[in-house]
Structure formats: C-alpha cells, structure tokens
Design an enzyme around this catalytic site. Structure first.
Site, PDB file in Angstrom:
ATOM      1  N   TYR A  45       0.635  -1.246   0.099  1.00 37.85           N
ATOM      2  CA  TYR A  45       0.222   0.046  -0.006  1.00 37.85           C
ATOM      3  C   TYR A  45       0.823   1.345  -0.222  1.00 37.85           C
ATOM      4  O   TYR A  45       0.336   2.314  -0.222  1.00 37.85           O
ATOM      5  CB  TYR A  45      -1.005   0.087   1.214  1.00 37.85           C
ATOM      6  CG  TYR A  45      -2.029  -1.111   1.003  1.00 37.85           C
ATOM      7  CD1 TYR A  45      -2.391  -1.700  -0.008  1.00 37.85           C
ATOM      8  CD2 TYR A  45      -2.615  -1.343   2.426  1.00 37.85           C
ATOM      9  CE1 TYR A  45      -3.345  -2.928  -0.020  1.00 37.85           C
ATOM     10  CE2 TYR A  45      -3.688  -2.362   2.584  1.00 37.85           C
ATOM     11  CZ  TYR A  45      -3.967  -2.862   1.200  1.00 37.85           C
ATOM     12  OH  TYR A  45      -4.866  -3.892   1.140  1.00 37.85           O
ATOM     13  N   LYS A  96       3.840 -15.277   1.429  1.00 41.48           N
ATOM     14  CA  LYS A  96       3.845 -15.896   0.291  1.00 41.48           C
ATOM     15  C   LYS A  96       5.287 -16.101  -0.306  1.00 41.48           C
ATOM     16  O   LYS A  96       5.557 -15.581  -1.281  1.00 41.48           O
ATOM     17  CB  LYS A  96       2.613 -15.380  -0.618  1.00 41.48           C
ATOM     18  CG  LYS A  96       1.388 -15.823  -0.417  1.00 41.48           C
ATOM     19  CD  LYS A  96       0.274 -15.892  -1.603  1.00 41.48           C
ATOM     20  CE  LYS A  96       0.591 -16.748  -2.767  1.00 41.48           C
ATOM     21  NZ  LYS A  96       0.085 -18.133  -2.569  1.00 41.48           N
ATOM     22  N   ASP A 135      -2.627 -17.827   1.355  1.00 42.62           N
ATOM     23  CA  ASP A 135      -3.803 -18.388   0.786  1.00 42.62           C
ATOM     24  C   ASP A 135      -4.109 -19.652   1.541  1.00 42.62           C
ATOM     25  O   ASP A 135      -5.381 -19.828   1.846  1.00 42.62           O
ATOM     26  CB  ASP A 135      -3.705 -18.966  -0.619  1.00 42.62           C
ATOM     27  CG  ASP A 135      -2.182 -19.732  -1.017  1.00 42.62           C
ATOM     28  OD1 ASP A 135      -1.466 -19.503  -0.193  1.00 42.62           O
ATOM     29  OD2 ASP A 135      -1.976 -20.322  -2.044  1.00 42.62           O
ATOM     30  N   ASP A 140      -4.809  -7.093   6.102  1.00 40.71           N
ATOM     31  CA  ASP A 140      -6.145  -6.458   5.668  1.00 40.71           C
ATOM     32  C   ASP A 140      -7.172  -7.578   5.234  1.00 40.71           C
ATOM     33  O   ASP A 140      -8.307  -7.450   5.669  1.00 40.71           O
ATOM     34  CB  ASP A 140      -5.961  -5.603   4.266  1.00 40.71           C
ATOM     35  CG  ASP A 140      -7.192  -4.562   4.085  1.00 40.71           C
ATOM     36  OD1 ASP A 140      -8.002  -4.653   5.050  1.00 40.71           O
ATOM     37  OD2 ASP A 140      -6.847  -3.732   3.232  1.00 40.71           O
ATOM     38  N   ASP A 183     -10.500  -9.046   7.965  1.00 45.32           N
ATOM     39  CA  ASP A 183     -11.786  -8.926   7.806  1.00 45.32           C
ATOM     40  C   ASP A 183     -12.540 -10.266   7.754  1.00 45.32           C
ATOM     41  O   ASP A 183     -13.697 -10.556   8.153  1.00 45.32           O
ATOM     42  CB  ASP A 183     -11.975  -8.289   6.139  1.00 45.32           C
ATOM     43  CG  ASP A 183     -12.257  -6.756   6.395  1.00 45.32           C
ATOM     44  OD1 ASP A 183     -11.669  -6.239   7.713  1.00 45.32           O
ATOM     45  OD2 ASP A 183     -12.947  -6.248   5.549  1.00 45.32           O
TER      46      ASP A 183
END
Ligand code: NAD
Length: 369
Positions: A143, A194, A227, A251, A255
């Site tokens: 970000y 990852k 994942d 993020d 959630d």
C-alpha cells in the site's frame, strides 16, 4: 500521589459519541471503584471537526495524542462530506493519526463469546472457543511501496504498478509485537506470507525465524502461506493463537476473521507504534466498525466494541490486565444473560438500546468485583 494516565477521547461522528459515552462511564467506574487515576481529555475529529474548524483533525489534537498514554477513538465518517476533496473528508482524521503517531502494528482479536455462537458464519463445532489475535503490519508493504502509479506505455495501453517492499527493521518490529503478545497468551505465533512466489515474503520468513531463535525461543513459531491461511481460518480457526502478517494479507485475513465472530458491533482493535523518548508506546484503540450513519442518533448502536477497545487499552497501554479481564467478563455475562442490542439479536428476540447495554455492563462489573 500516582501520576494519572492521560487518555485522549476522540468520539468522532455518527454513532461514535453514543458508544463513547458508554465507554466513558466504564472509565468513571474504574476511577471511582478501582482508584484508577485518570486524566481524561476530549476533542473533535472527523466531520465534527470539519464543521467547527474546517479540518478533519487539528495539529493540536495530534500533539495531544502524542502526549497521551493512549487514545480511545470512536469512529469517523459523515455522508455530508462525501463530495468534498480528499483533505476535507472525515476519514483523514484516523489516517493522519495512524501516520503521525507511527502506528505500525494493528491488533485485531477475534474472540467468540459463547452466548453468540449462533451469530457466527461458521458451524458452532468449528468456531466454539475461538480466541485469535491477528497482528497486521500497517505502514509498509504494497500500500505504500514505490514505484507506484499508472503509466501509459509506448503502444498506448496503460499499466498500473504497486510494489511490495519490506525491510528487515519493519518486519522485526511488528514480529516483536506478535511474539510479546504470544507470551501473555498461548505462546504460539503463526507467521503468514507468500514466500513461495514473493521475495519480500521470503525475507519476511527469514527475519521472523531469526528473531524467534535469537529473542523468543520460548514462543512456538510456525509459518503458513497466506492462501492456505485463508482456507485454514474457515476450516479450523481455533488452531491459531497469534497470527502475524503484512499489510495486504492482514487487511484481507482480519476482515475474514471478523465474520467468524458474527457481529461488527462486537469487535475492538488496537494500533500500536514505537516507544517514544517519553517512554510511552504510541497507541490508539477503536472499534473496527465505522460511524454507522444509518443508525446514528437512534440510540440503538452496540457499544460493546467500544467498551472492549477500552479493555484492550487497559491491558496493553495501562498495564491493568485485571481490570481488562473484569470488563471482558462483564460483557460475556451480559450476553450470557440474553441481553442484546438489535445488531446481535436473533430474529424475534427483544433488543435493548445503547444506554441500557452500557448500564448492563456496569451492573455486571459491580456484581463481579
Ligand atoms: P459501518 O461499519 O459504519 O456500518 C456497516 C453496517 O454495520 C451498518 O449497517 C451499521 O449500522 C452496522 N453497524 C456498525 N457498527 C455498529 C454498531 N456498533 N452497532 C450496531 N450496528 C453497527 O460501515 P460503513 O457503513 O461502510 O461506513 C460508514 C462510515 O464509516 C463511512 O464514512 C466510512 O468511511 C466510515 N468508517 C470509519 C472507520 C473508522 O473510523 N476507523 C472504519 C470504517 C468505516
């Protein structure tokens, strides 16, 4: 005489002032019944500050936040400002606070209260006993990484670019927060990246591994690809104690985890920064939900996320774990007695308002202490 804890209250917009009012009652209870020395101050942020001062947050408020032991934040956001330029949006208040206080580690607990088992999106057997803490890095990663932007290529087509960047220091400081938390919880950290396809993920894994060997040999460390972690959070969320991950994966995963517990109105959070020259760690505590303009002013908002954010503040900034546990226990008891605000009431169940829920928590604290 004990030096009082300096707490800055920033209720904000919409339901913010309504739910903050209930948290303040809890603070007063702690002052009166537990002798907690407090110096409370309050200011405007978000739409409320725009209306009065033409800015979402004043420099004085930032300075005051720096001087405080902790900031208790409500929520910002007001549809009246939705067509204004970016710097005139209420949400800038929280973004500026996070940036200027250098708040790099976001802590999001996903704790399922037994009484709300049926509100979870998962089957009771899978989610019963869930008590997970996600630590998300918040000021680095894709970000914020450079280069970024949208460019036009020689053939006229366009290309959007963002870059995932993490330095050793950025990884280490957030991993330390996770290891320290694990020490006061169940002693287990799962680090998520990852590294199979991203170099930044490889470095993340190396740095976390080295740090654990060097400074936290008593904490169990495992690694998981992001994942797989998303899948595991739905398959068997209770396997985790503390999860630590970068900005983007955090993020998404936080959630996802919030849905495991059923209601937005129940979820607190903390964002921690570095320890400053005054010996205080910058810290801001807030519910994860927004200002809920659709129900603002109706007196029906659930104040529990705000009250539980206060409990986190007591535990992580004021070193008052006993009082934090008292609040959490009172909330659990209130729910066990069947009291519900509208957002967590099942179909046909009677619900109570914001004030009544706040009062019910205080009453339970009286009973428990
Ligand atoms: P929201 O979280 O405000 O509301 C989503 C839904 O959940 C609404 O139906 C709302 O009524 C309900 N809800 C939320 N909190 C509740 C509570 N405590 N009790 C009962 N019901 C509750 O999200 P949104 O509608 O997408 O955003 C509204 C505003 O809040 C926007 O301006 C957004 O930018 C802002 N926002 C601010 C923050 C923050 O201050 N950190 C976070 C998220 C959104």
């Amino acid at each position: 005489m004990t030096t009082p804890y300096k707490i800055l209250l920033l209720p904000g917009d919409g339901i913010g002032p309504e739910i903050m009012g209930q948290a303040v009652k809890v603070l007063h209870w702690l002052r009166d019944k537990r002798g907690l020395a407090l110096e409370l101050s309050e200011d405007l942020v978000g739409g409320a500050s725009l209306a009065r001062y033409d800015t979402p947050i004043r420099d004085e408020v930032i300075a005051q936040a720096r001087q405080s032991d902790a900031v208790l934040f409500g929520s910002v956001g007001d549809p009246a400002w939705k067509n204004e330029p970016f710097d005139k949006r209420p949400e800038v208040a929280i973004l500026r606070l996070r940036k200027e206080l250098g708040l790099y580690a976001n802590l999001r607990p996903a704790h399922l209260f037994e009484a709300l088992l049926s509100a979870s999106a998962l089957k009771p057997d899978v989610v019963r006993g869930l008590d997970l803490m996600i630590v998300r890095e918040t000021v680095g990663g894709i970000y914020f990484g450079e280069p970024r932007g949208i460019e036009t290529l020689p053939d006229g087509s366009r290309r959007g670019i963002n870059t995932e960047v993490y330095t050793t220091a950025e990884i280490e400081r957030v991993a330390r927060v996770a290891f320290d938390l694990a020490r006061v919880r169940d002693g287990r950290v799962c680090s998520v990246e990852k590294g199979n396809v991203m170099e930044s993920g490889l470095l993340w894994r190396e740095v976390v591994t080295d740090l654990q060997k060097r400074d936290y040999p008593d904490v169990e460390l495992t690694h998981m690809l992001a994942d797989n972690c998303a899948m595991q959070l739905v398959r068997d969320p209770c396997q985790f104690d503390v999860l630590v991950t970068g900005n983007l994966f955090g993020d998404l995963l936080s959630d996802l985890a919030s849905m495991l517990t059923g209601s937005l109105g129940m979820l607190p959070s903390a964002t921690l920064g570095a320890v400053g020259s005054n010996g205080k760690r910058a810290a801001l505590y807030e519910p994860i939900h927004g200002s809920a303009p659709d129900i603002a002013g109706k007196g029906i908002a659930n104040p529990l996320a705000q009250i539980l954010s206060l409990a986190m503040m007591l535990r992580y900034s004021l070193n008052r774990a006993e009082e934090a546990a008292l609040i959490e226990k009172a909330v659990a008891q209130v729910l066990a007695r069947g009291l519900r605000t509208a957002d967590i009431a099942a179909k046909g169940e009677t619900s109570i308002g914001t004030e009544q829920m706040g009062e019910a928590v205080l009453k339970e604290m009286d009973v428990l202490s």
